[in-house]
Scaffold this active site. Sequence first.
Site, short mmCIF file in Angstrom:
data_model
loop_
_atom_site.label_atom_id
_atom_site.label_comp_id
_atom_site.label_asym_id
_atom_site.label_seq_id
_atom_site.Cartn_x
_atom_site.Cartn_y
_atom_site.Cartn_z
N LYS A 46 14.94 11.03 1.95
CA LYS A 46 13.58 11.59 2.02
C LYS A 46 12.61 10.53 2.55
O LYS A 46 12.96 9.34 2.59
CB LYS A 46 13.16 12.08 0.63
N TYR B 227 -11.06 -13.39 7.09
CA TYR B 227 -12.07 -12.55 6.45
C TYR B 227 -12.35 -13.01 5.02
O TYR B 227 -11.42 -13.31 4.27
CB TYR B 227 -11.58 -11.10 6.36
#
Length: 357
Positions: free
Chosen positions: A33, A253
Amino acid sequence: MRPARALIDLDALRHNYRLARELGGGKALAVVKADAYGHGAVACARALEPEADGFAVACIEEALELRQAGIQAPILLLEGFFDAAELPLIVEHRLWCAIASPWQVEAVADLATDAVLQLWLKLDSGMHRLGLSPEDFRAAHARLSALPHVGPLVMMSHLARADELEHPRTNEQAALFARTVEGLAGETSLCNSPALLGWPQVRSDWVRPGLMLYGANPFPDHHELAQRLRPVMTLESKVIAVREIEPGEPLGYGARFVAQRRTRVGVVAMGYADGYPQFAPNGTPVMIDGVRGSLIGRVSMDMLTVDLTDHPQAGLGSVVQLWGNEPTIAELAPRCGTSAYRLPCGLKRVPRSYLNP
Ligand SMILES: *Cc1c(COP(=O)(O)O)cnc(C)c1O
C-alpha cells in the site's frame, strides 16, 4: 541533472520477504500500500510476484494500478470497498476483499454475481479502528458462509501495540481473536511486521508484513531478528557547493546553526520537498563519501547543509547518503520526531532507480 536519487535494492526486498514468510511459517501477503511505502508499488510487486503468495493494498485504486501493470497474483483490499459500487470491479479484477463493517456484509449479500468472492473477515480484537465486534463477527461469518457467491473466508485482525515488546495488549488481542474464531471454518491472519519479528507465539496461516519488507526495524530499540533485514532504499544526493564560515557566523534560515569554529559547510541537493524530514536537528547523522557526518542548519525545501570541517577529503560532488544502511530510517526517525513508516512514504520528487530487478 539534480543529483538527488533513491536507489531501491530489489534483492534486499526479496530477502526480507523470504524472512517474513519463514518467520510466519505459512503464507505471506506483501503489503505494498501507499506505493509500497514510497518504494514504488509496481516495481516492488513485479520483483516479488514470482514468489509472493499475494499482495495487500489500501484501496481499489492501488489494486488497479497493479493489475494494469500486469500483476496477476492475488491482491487484498485491506479496507475492503468504500462503496458497494466498487464490487463489480472487485469481481472483474479478482481482488480479495476485507470485510470490516456490517454494511459491507449486507452489500456482499445483495450482490448478484456468478463469480465467487474471496473475503477476509476482519475482527476488531482491540485496536478499535476497523473490524467487526466479536458478536457481529460470528454472525457475519455465518451469513457470508451461506452465500453461494462467497468462497472460504479468511479471518483476520490487526494488532495495535506489537511494537511494544513488554506490553500485554498483543497477547490480549491474540487471545480474543482465538476465542472468537474458535470452531469457525477458515484460515487466519494476524501478524504485521512487529508481530512477526517480536511475537513468535502469535502465529496465523497468513502474515501481512509491510515495513519489514522494506528493511526497517519496527521497534524503538535494537532487535536481534530485525538485524537480519536488509534496507531496501538508499536516499542520496551530492554536495553542490562548499564554503567556509567564520566562528560566530550563522548558517541558513533562522540561524539555527551558528559556527563555533571555522566551519566548512557542504550544501547538498536534498530538502524537505524531497521527503527529507524538515525538522531534522543539528547533528542528525548523514554519510559523506561513506564516512559518518552531521547535518547542520535548518533543512530547506530543496537543500540542506552538512559539516565538512572534519571531512577534508570531501568536497564538491561528494556523495551524501541521507538514509540507507547507515543511518537507517529506524535510527533517523526518532531523532527527527517521525517514524520509520513515515520517512520513505514521504518521498517526493526524487527519481527512483531499481537495482537487481
Ligand atoms: C499496513 C498494514 C499491515 C502492515 O503493517 P506493517 O506494520 O507495516 O508490517 C498489515 N495489516 C494491515 C491491516 C495493515 O493495514
